[in-house]
Design an enzyme around this catalytic site. Structure first.
Site, PDB file in Angstrom:
ATOM      1  N   LYS A  56     -68.226 -44.280 -32.293  1.00  0.00           N
ATOM      2  CA  LYS A  56     -69.398 -44.462 -31.431  1.00  0.00           C
ATOM      3  C   LYS A  56     -70.649 -43.875 -32.088  1.00  0.00           C
ATOM      4  O   LYS A  56     -71.713 -44.506 -32.101  1.00  0.00           O
ATOM      5  CB  LYS A  56     -69.147 -43.810 -30.073  1.00  0.00           C
ATOM      6  CG  LYS A  56     -68.092 -44.524 -29.244  1.00  0.00           C
ATOM      7  CD  LYS A  56     -67.768 -43.750 -27.973  1.00  0.00           C
ATOM      8  CE  LYS A  56     -66.663 -44.426 -27.181  1.00  0.00           C
ATOM      9  NZ  LYS A  56     -66.308 -43.678 -25.963  1.00  0.00           N
ATOM     10  N   SER A  72     -68.990 -39.471 -27.929  1.00  0.00           N
ATOM     11  CA  SER A  72     -67.960 -38.736 -27.206  1.00  0.00           C
ATOM     12  C   SER A  72     -66.901 -39.696 -26.694  1.00  0.00           C
ATOM     13  O   SER A  72     -67.178 -40.868 -26.426  1.00  0.00           O
ATOM     14  CB  SER A  72     -68.591 -37.973 -26.026  1.00  0.00           C
ATOM     15  OG  SER A  72     -67.634 -37.183 -25.370  1.00  0.00           O
ATOM     16  N   ASP A  73     -65.679 -39.190 -26.578  1.00  0.00           N
ATOM     17  CA  ASP A  73     -64.602 -40.011 -26.032  1.00  0.00           C
ATOM     18  C   ASP A  73     -63.628 -39.114 -25.278  1.00  0.00           C
ATOM     19  O   ASP A  73     -63.526 -37.918 -25.561  1.00  0.00           O
ATOM     20  CB  ASP A  73     -63.858 -40.769 -27.135  1.00  0.00           C
ATOM     21  CG  ASP A  73     -63.000 -41.885 -26.563  1.00  0.00           C
ATOM     22  OD1 ASP A  73     -63.574 -42.906 -26.137  1.00  0.00           O
ATOM     23  OD2 ASP A  73     -61.775 -41.718 -26.509  1.00  0.00           O
ATOM     24  N   GLN A  74     -62.924 -39.707 -24.321  1.00  0.00           N
ATOM     25  CA  GLN A  74     -61.933 -38.968 -23.535  1.00  0.00           C
ATOM     26  C   GLN A  74     -60.698 -39.824 -23.331  1.00  0.00           C
ATOM     27  O   GLN A  74     -60.803 -41.027 -23.066  1.00  0.00           O
ATOM     28  CB  GLN A  74     -62.517 -38.571 -22.177  1.00  0.00           C
ATOM     29  CG  GLN A  74     -61.572 -37.742 -21.320  1.00  0.00           C
ATOM     30  CD  GLN A  74     -62.203 -37.355 -19.997  1.00  0.00           C
ATOM     31  OE1 GLN A  74     -62.873 -38.162 -19.354  1.00  0.00           O
ATOM     32  NE2 GLN A  74     -62.006 -36.122 -19.571  1.00  0.00           N
TER      33      GLN A  74
END
Length: 198
Positions: A56, A72-74
Site C-alpha cells: 500500500k 497499514s494493514d490488519q
C-alpha cells in the site's frame, strides 16, 4: 530536518485509520492504495500483513515520490488460518460462531515509505480471548454493526468490544488497525514529529 506539514499521505480510505491519525494532530492527505489484498497460498498472517502494508505504501509512494507515505494493514488469525472479511451477514454469523470462546490474534502492520528511499516497518500482534457467545448475541451484533467489511467480523471500534473476554497488547490503538505509539515513532524517524511539526 523536519519535513513540510503537508508531506504526509495516508495510503488508506479507512475512516477509522483517519480518526486514529487525527489524534496525532499533524496535517496529512488521503490517497487510498486500492491494491489486491489476496493472501498468497500458505502465507503466514504476519508475513501477509507486513507485505500488504508495504504494498500500500509503495503504490501511493509512486504517485507522490516527494512525500512520506503511511501504509497499514490488519489481519485476524485463528488456529492455523486467517479469517478474512465476511462479505455478508450469514458468513459474519458463521465466523463469530467459530471463534466464540477461542483465542484469536489480530496482526497489524504499518509501513512508512520515505522520499529518500528508506523503509520503516512495524508489526504488532494483539492476543485476544473471545467470550462464549449465544446465537442471539451474535445475531444482534451482526444486525447492529454490519461487520461485513471487517476481518473476522470484528468491528473493534464499535460493539466488537462486547465480544471479547480479554485482550493483551502493547498499544491499545493497535486493535483498531493502526498502532499509534509505533506510528508516531516511525513518523519521527521519517522527519515528521507530532510535537514539532505543529
Amino acid at each position: 530536518m523536519p519535513l513540510a506539514k503537508t508531506d504526509l499521505i495516508l495510503a488508506s480510505g479507512s475512516a477509522t485509520r483517519r480518526q486514529l491519525l487525527d489524534r496525532l494532530q499533524i496535517p496529512y492527505t488521503v490517497d487510498p492504495a486500492d491494491i489486491d489484498e489476496t493472501q498468497a497460498a500458505n502465507e503466514p498472517a504476519e508475513e501477509a500483513c507486513r507485505r500488504l502494508a508495504r504494498a500500500k505504501a509503495d503504490r501511493v509512494a509512486v504517485r507522490h515520490p516527494d512525500a512520506v507515505v503511511l501504509g497499514s494493514d490488519q489481519m485476524l488469525s485463528w488456529r492455523d488460518g486467517l479469517l478474512g472479511k465476511p462479505g455478508d451477514a450469514e458468513t459474519a454469523r458463521h465466523q463469530l460462531t467459530q471463534i466464540a470462546g477461542e483465542a484469536i490474534t489480530f496482526h497489524v502492520a504499518i509501513s512508512v515509505a520515505c522520499p529518500d528511499g528508506r523503509r520503516l516497518d512495524w508489526h504488532e500482534a494483539v492476543e485476544a480471548r473471545m467470550r462464549q457467545l449465544t446465537r442471539e448475541e451474535i445475531a444482534r451484533y451482526v444486525e447492529i454493526e454490519r461487520p461485513v467489511d471487517c476481518a473476522g467480523s470484528m468491528r473493534s471500534e464499535g460493539l466488537g468490544a462486547c465480544l471479547v473476554e480479554r485482550m493483551d497488547c502493547r498499544d491499545p490503538s493497535a486493535i483498531l488497525g493502526m498502532p499509534l505509539i509505533a506510528t508516531a515513532r516511525l513518523l519521527r524517524d521519517a522527519g515528521i514529529d507530532p510535537l514539532r511539526n505543529g
